[in-house]
Scaffold this motif. Structure first.
Motif, PDB file in Angstrom:
ATOM      1  N   VAL A   1      76.431  -4.476  38.816  1.00  0.00           N
ATOM      2  CA  VAL A   1      75.537  -5.045  39.928  1.00  0.00           C
ATOM      3  C   VAL A   1      74.892  -3.690  40.566  1.00  0.00           C
ATOM      4  CG1 VAL A   1      75.723  -6.054  42.149  1.00  0.00           C
ATOM      5  CG2 VAL A   1      77.022  -7.073  40.203  1.00  0.00           C
ATOM      6  N   ASP A   2      75.525  -2.838  40.543  1.00  0.00           N
ATOM      7  CA  ASP A   2      75.001  -1.545  41.395  1.00  0.00           C
ATOM      8  C   ASP A   2      73.737  -1.088  40.690  1.00  0.00           C
ATOM      9  OD1 ASP A   2      78.227  -0.369  42.274  1.00  0.00           O
ATOM     10  OD2 ASP A   2      76.932  -1.817  43.420  1.00  0.00           O
ATOM     11  N   ALA A   3      73.961  -1.138  39.149  1.00  0.00           N
ATOM     12  CA  ALA A   3      72.848  -0.577  38.441  1.00  0.00           C
ATOM     13  C   ALA A   3      71.837  -1.417  38.501  1.00  0.00           C
ATOM     14  CB  ALA A   3      73.413  -0.394  36.917  1.00  0.00           C
ATOM     15  N   ALA A   4      72.189  -3.045  38.485  1.00  0.00           N
ATOM     16  CA  ALA A   4      70.916  -3.852  38.539  1.00  0.00           C
ATOM     17  C   ALA A   4      70.323  -3.725  39.946  1.00  0.00           C
ATOM     18  CB  ALA A   4      71.636  -5.245  38.369  1.00  0.00           C
ATOM     19  N   ARG A   5      70.834  -3.368  40.686  1.00  0.00           N
ATOM     20  CA  ARG A   5      70.085  -3.206  42.092  1.00  0.00           C
ATOM     21  C   ARG A   5      69.053  -2.052  41.911  1.00  0.00           C
ATOM     22  NH1 ARG A   5      72.995  -6.216  45.657  1.00  0.00           N
ATOM     23  NH2 ARG A   5      75.282  -5.939  45.544  1.00  0.00           N
ATOM     24  N   GLY A   6      69.548  -1.026  41.211  1.00  0.00           N
ATOM     25  CA  GLY A   6      68.718   0.194  41.162  1.00  0.00           C
ATOM     26  C   GLY A   6      67.479  -0.188  40.297  1.00  0.00           C
ATOM     27  N   GLN A   7      67.368  -0.795  39.266  1.00  0.00           N
ATOM     28  CA  GLN A   7      66.405  -1.276  38.487  1.00  0.00           C
ATOM     29  C   GLN A   7      66.520  -2.694  37.848  1.00  0.00           C
ATOM     30  OE1 GLN A   7      66.066   0.729  34.752  1.00  0.00           O
ATOM     31  NE2 GLN A   7      68.039   1.925  35.120  1.00  0.00           N
ATOM     32  N   ARG A   8      65.329  -3.080  37.541  1.00  0.00           N
ATOM     33  CA  ARG A   8      65.171  -4.302  36.856  1.00  0.00           C
ATOM     34  C   ARG A   8      65.349  -4.320  35.469  1.00  0.00           C
ATOM     35  NH1 ARG A   8      62.462  -8.263  34.778  1.00  0.00           N
ATOM     36  NH2 ARG A   8      62.539 -10.304  35.440  1.00  0.00           N
ATOM     37  N   PHE A   9      66.336  -4.939  34.984  1.00  0.00           N
ATOM     38  CA  PHE A   9      66.653  -4.746  33.621  1.00  0.00           C
ATOM     39  C   PHE A   9      65.992  -6.248  33.045  1.00  0.00           C
ATOM     40  CE2 PHE A   9      69.105  -1.231  32.987  1.00  0.00           C
ATOM     41  CZ  PHE A   9      69.650  -1.240  33.938  1.00  0.00           C
ATOM     42  N   ASP A  10      65.402  -6.082  31.728  1.00  0.00           N
ATOM     43  CA  ASP A  10      65.053  -7.269  30.961  1.00  0.00           C
ATOM     44  C   ASP A  10      65.984  -8.283  30.422  1.00  0.00           C
ATOM     45  OD1 ASP A  10      62.475  -4.778  29.727  1.00  0.00           O
ATOM     46  OD2 ASP A  10      62.094  -6.455  31.289  1.00  0.00           O
ATOM     47  N   LEU A  11      67.276  -7.565  30.391  1.00  0.00           N
ATOM     48  CA  LEU A  11      68.278  -8.340  29.709  1.00  0.00           C
ATOM     49  C   LEU A  11      69.691  -7.807  30.063  1.00  0.00           C
ATOM     50  CD1 LEU A  11      69.795 -10.603  27.610  1.00  0.00           C
ATOM     51  CD2 LEU A  11      69.066  -8.764  25.970  1.00  0.00           C
ATOM     52  N   VAL A  12      70.404  -8.701  30.358  1.00  0.00           N
ATOM     53  CA  VAL A  12      71.934  -7.988  30.698  1.00  0.00           C
ATOM     54  C   VAL A  12      72.943  -8.809  29.804  1.00  0.00           C
ATOM     55  CG1 VAL A  12      73.793  -8.004  32.430  1.00  0.00           C
ATOM     56  CG2 VAL A  12      71.439  -7.984  33.028  1.00  0.00           C
ATOM     57  N   LEU A  13      73.631  -7.716  29.052  1.00  0.00           N
ATOM     58  CA  LEU A  13      74.866  -8.188  28.123  1.00  0.00           C
ATOM     59  C   LEU A  13      76.174  -7.896  28.715  1.00  0.00           C
ATOM     60  CD1 LEU A  13      73.180  -6.798  24.842  1.00  0.00           C
ATOM     61  CD2 LEU A  13      73.657  -9.365  25.475  1.00  0.00           C
ATOM     62  N   ALA A  14      77.025  -8.910  29.025  1.00  0.00           N
ATOM     63  CA  ALA A  14      78.419  -8.738  29.551  1.00  0.00           C
ATOM     64  C   ALA A  14      79.708  -9.181  29.003  1.00  0.00           C
ATOM     65  CB  ALA A  14      78.295  -8.848  31.058  1.00  0.00           C
TER      66      ALA A  14
END
Lengths: 120, 175, 653
Positions: A38-51
């Motif tokens: 979540v912290d990383a996602a706030r920093g930049q917008r990713f095109d895809l998240v795999l979790a």
């Protein structure tokens, strides 16, 4: 190509996913739990998240819920890495807003095919 | 010596690729060492003696921070030791992960040998026991013996020596 | 893109799995001790889950299958369907051990499963309520003879917010066959009412061709339940479906192969690397400064040159210390195995012991760390087996039921000290003396100080099969502990108070890789004698030597007579001085015994980086290694313990 966020508390799994996707020309960032993601996602917008689902600090499903509250991530594909023995997790993931899933164990080819599917 | 019997095999080997060998001189004979086993070639430098070593193990030297034993090939095969000259060379070889140096009279050149050109070694009284030779070949007018480096440092007698070491110490204590 | 080779991730998977198993063990022990922290159960579950996932992904099927069953059991506990109890903990602890072995074998390229793992797997399965669930039979439609498929698809309004894109799905369908699409706009609101992120459209599609239903369903897999979907075949009806039962996991009995699991890598904290990089940077700057000066040095520049050289020396020393510190690991990696060990031992022996570990962060060199484990295990086993009494005996002695075993590590001077102490019965002087007499070690205990009696337990042959239980496995005997510690350049001492307890103190050098040594000339050669073993260097007068029958020589040192060991004799050096008064005798101590090493002269003292002789040559008696002197030549390092033993053999002959 695409900016992908790979989230898993297992370093070897993360390495495998990142290595495979980078090899296909994608830009991959890694996180080892939901909160870090979540912290990383706030920093930049990713095109895809795999979790992965099972992670310490913040698990995958909570992470999806959190991401979906963020404007930037309302329509971004988020794939869960689940095991076939847990159909409830798939439902939970969907309820939280996940796009879909990739069933473990998967090999690099399957990973690339699924990512390709989603990124279009 | 009839070669006709070898023709069939030779034709099959002709298609095999040549292997490179380093040739060295020792007591008027020429020996070939697989180039892949050769790590380095140095001029002769003094070594540090090691206690209880066989006479052909001259000692150890420092190879960029690693301790490497050096053997004198003449002494190894029971020849008289010669004075080291400007052409005396230490050939550093690697065998099964171990490095060691071999002192020879001089280094010659690098040659290609195809498998078909290698003949078995007849009993002809070479300085080096045929047990340590892999074969024999001709390069123009020269006869070159292929050395089996694997056997140089760990021959049967060194193993027996190692096993006998504790017993030797007992004997020494009494003496 | 070329195929990804998964083998490159094996080592990482192996290491993190071992970490996971450690975490699992710690959590299980805490749960067994009565903790009700729910997070502990999650930790155990996650560890098993991760290992299972990784094993399956990276091709270790046996490990995956085994861990799968363990995970199923853990899932029952995690979901509250089962309470965690002693049998479950015990089974899981053993399973953890088993997985360690399986991983080791896998990494060595050997079959992972063996008779033991199969038995444990069955035990785990039996534990799970209702036994192992049979695999669900899935109906598989045999290939249908269809012309095409009519698909009606209407997503619910929130579908786009899940990141799913109908266009993407249609593209996938189009890859299966010829696709025609008809859009229905009947739900589309006016522009003002429209929410850009909501789905209002519906579609009717026709996919031509003998496509399998499963392939179409796969496309819509993720949106199942988030849409209206109908998939109807055109033409021939599907044939009767036959349920197919999944095959059960076949048991594979495999030979137990020896596994080599030693990791040759060291994991390093990032701060250590950063420090290293900084120092290298400083070094480069200093070096280039000096290089510049080389181009035109005159007297006035000399001061600056000296300054630069001083800096270079400082930075190099710091760099060396930094690199050495990378090899330093906390002793916790060794201490970590003891909670489990103590638990198993106390259970077997019906004793109650509280393990108190301190100083786990104390660091020591990897080389020493690897070898300190076995001696410590032996001391702990000994303390629990012999030192600490049963609860009944303790009560009789006025002590609490639970004994204390303390393990403490700390730095002292240039060494690391590890103490193993217990509050048990202490050493029984009479029993030791009696046993020593019985074993023929001494004739009588008269006149022996308590310390001397305590030292008796280190004599070879003191402990025998009668004394050791089946727990004190390999390497029995305090003499082996002392020998192992001495081989590391350390020493072990014992202190005991009858009725109160015993303390073993192990002192070790911080590192084996660098030693401080005295450089000595022996004939034409140079040898290094480790400073840590040196008591004193003395110059003897001509009449200081007493000869003994059999050719030995003794000299008086403090209150004892010590043997003279002429190194040029032992090592076969030439050109040595024969007369005792012309040389120096270095008094050294090894394994509690002192001898005097006769050398020609002392050259100096220096730090020596220890290099292995065995890597490319072999072990040489009396020599512990080699080092490289300032001029690049090689000097051999004397093995004091080895020389002491050689001298003892001489004496005995």
């Amino acid at each position: 190509m695409a900016k992908i966020l790979a989230v898993d508390d297992s370093a070897s799994m993360r390495s495998m996913v990142a290595f495979t996707l980078r090899g296909a020309g994608h830009d991959v960032e890694e996180a080892d739990n939901g909160q870090a993601a979540v912290d990383a996602a706030r920093g930049q917008r990713f095109d895809l998240v795999l979790a992965d689902v099972n992670m310490p600090v913040m698990d995958g499903i909570s992470m999806v819920r959190e991401l979906r509250t963020m404007d930037a991530y309302r329509g971004v594909p988020i794939l869960m890495l689940t095991t076939e023995s847990n159909p409830e997790k798939k439902m939970e993931g969907k309820a939280a807003g996940a796009t879909g899933w990739l069933v473990k164990p998967f090999d690099p080819e399957q990973l690339l095919a699924t990512v390709g599917r989603v990124l279009g | 010596m009839s070669q006709s019997s070898n023709f069939a095999n030779a034709r099959a080997d002709e298609t095999a690729e040549a292997t490179q060998y380093l040739t060295v001189n020792l007591a008027d004979e020429e020996y070939a060492v697989d180039i892949l086993a050769v790590r380095e070639i140095r001029g002769w430098t003094p070594v540090t003696r090691i206690p209880q070593a066989p006479s052909y193990v001259l000692g150890v030297l420092n190879l960029r921070g690693v301790i490497v034993p050096v053997i004198d090939m003449r002494l190894r095969f029971g020849l008289a030791r010669e004075e080291y000259t400007a052409t005396t060379v230490t050939v550093i070889v690697t065998v099964a992960g171990r490095n060691f140096g071999v002192v020879v009279d001089a280094v010659s050149d690098v040659i290609d040998i195809v498998p078909s050109a290698i003949r078995p070694v007849p009993d002809m009284g070479t300085a080096v026991d045929t047990e340590y030779l892999k074969g024999l070949t001709s390069v123009g007018e020269r006869m070159v013996l292929l050395l089996d480096v694997d056997k140089l440092l760990q021959p049967q007698d060194a193993q027996i020596l190692e096993a006998a070491l504790p017993a030797a110490e007992e004997v020494k204590a009494v003496a | 893109m070329s195929k990804v080779d998964l083998a490159q991730f094996h080592q990482a998977f192996f290491e993190e799995s071992l970490d996971g198993l450690d975490a699992m063990e710690t959590a299980l022990l805490a749960l067994e001790a009565g903790s009700d922290d729910a997070e502990l159960v999650h930790t155990v579950f996650r560890a098993a889950h991760s290992i299972k996932g990784g094993a399956a992904t990276f091709g270790f099927a046996d490990v995956a299958a085994f861990t799968h069953v363990a995970e199923s059991l853990l899932e029952e506990v995690r979901s509250g369907r089962r309470a965690i109890d002693k049998p479950i903990v015990e089974l899981l602890l053993r399973s953890g051990d088993c997985v360690r072995g399986m991983l080791s074998r896998s990494m060595g390229g050997h079959p992972a499963a063996n008779a033991e793992s199969e038995a444990l797997r069955a035990a785990l399965a039996a534990m799970i309520s209702g036994g192992g669930a049979p695999a669900v039979a899935k109906a598989v439609a045999v290939s249908e003879d269809v012309e095409g498929w009519d698909i009606a698809f209407r997503p619910f309004d929130y579908l786009l917010k899940t990141g799913n894109d109908p266009l993407r799905m249609f593209r996938e369908l189009a890859a299966l066959g010829a696709l025609t699409v008809d859009t229905s706009l009947d739900k589309l609101p006016s522009l003002e009412a429209m929410d850009a992120e909501s789905a209002y459209l519906g579609w009717t599609l026709y996919l031509a061709g003998p496509v399998k239903r499963a392939a179409i369903e796969a496309v819509f897999d993720w949106v199942d339940g988030d849409c209206e979907l109908s998939i109807v075949a055109r033409e021939a009806a599907p044939k009767a479906v036959a349920p197919v039962a999944a095959a059960p996991l076949a048991a594979k009995p495999s030979r137990d192969a020896a596994a080599n699991s030693e990791s040759s890598s060291v994991r390093v904290g990032i701060e250590k690397i950063d420090t290293l990089l900084n120092l290298v940077g400083e070094l480069v700057i200093t070096q280039s400064m000096l290089t510049q000066f080389a181009d035109g040095v005159d007297a006035s520049q000399l001061e600056l040159l000296r300054h630069g050289l001083g800096q270079l020396q400082r930075h190099t020393r710091e760099l060396q210390e930094s690199v050495m510190s990378i090899r330093m690991l906390p002793i916790s990696t060794v201490f970590n195995r003891f909670p489990r060990l103590v638990r198993d031992l106390t259970q077997k022996l019906d004793k109650q012991v509280n393990l108190d570990m301190r100083g786990e962060t104390t660091e020591l060199d990897k080389t020493v760390l690897e070898k300190i484990g076995d001696p410590l295990v032996h001391l702990v086993r000994n303390a629990i087996d012999h030192g600490l009494e049963t609860p009944a005996k303790r009560r009789a002695a006025g002590k609490g039921d639970t004994g204390t075993l303390r393990m403490e590590a700390f730095h002292r001077g240039g060494s690391i000290v590890v103490e193993v102490s217990d509050d048990g019965a202490g050493l029984n002087r009479d029993a030791i003396v009696a046993k020593a007499i019985e074993r023929g070690i001494i004739a009588t205990g008269e006149g022996m100080s308590d310390e001397a009696v305590a030292e008796l337990i280190f004599e070879p042959g003191f402990s025998t099969a009668a004394q050791t239980t089946d727990l004190s496995g390999r390497g029995v005997g305090m003499d082996v502990v002392r020998r192992n510690v001495a081989d590391l350049g350390g020493s072990v001492a014992i202190r005991s108070t009858p009725g109160a307890g015993t303390t073993f103190t192990i002192t070790l050098p911080l590192t084996l890789a660098i030693i401080d040594g005295l450089t000595a000339a022996v004939g034409e050669e140079i040898y290094i004698v480790p400073l840590v073993s040196i008591v004193e260097s003395v110059q003897l007068g001509a009449d200081a030597i007493r000869s003994v029958a059999g050719g030995g020589e003794l000299f008086r040192f403090r209150d004892a007579y010590l043997p003279v060991v002429r190194l040029h004799d032992v090592f076969g050096c030439e050109g040595s001085r024969a007369k005792i008064e012309e040389g120096i005798v270095i008094v050294v101590e090894g394994e509690g015994t002192r001898i005097g090493l006769f050398v020609d002269a002392l050259i100096g003292q220096q730090q020596a980086v220890v290099k292995s002789l065995e890597t490319n040559y072999r072990r040489v008696a009396g020599i512990s290694g080699a080092t490289i002197l300032a001029d690049g030549s090689v000097a051999l390092i004397a093995d004091v313990t080895g020389l002491v033993r050689m001298q003892a053999r001489r004496k005995a002959a």
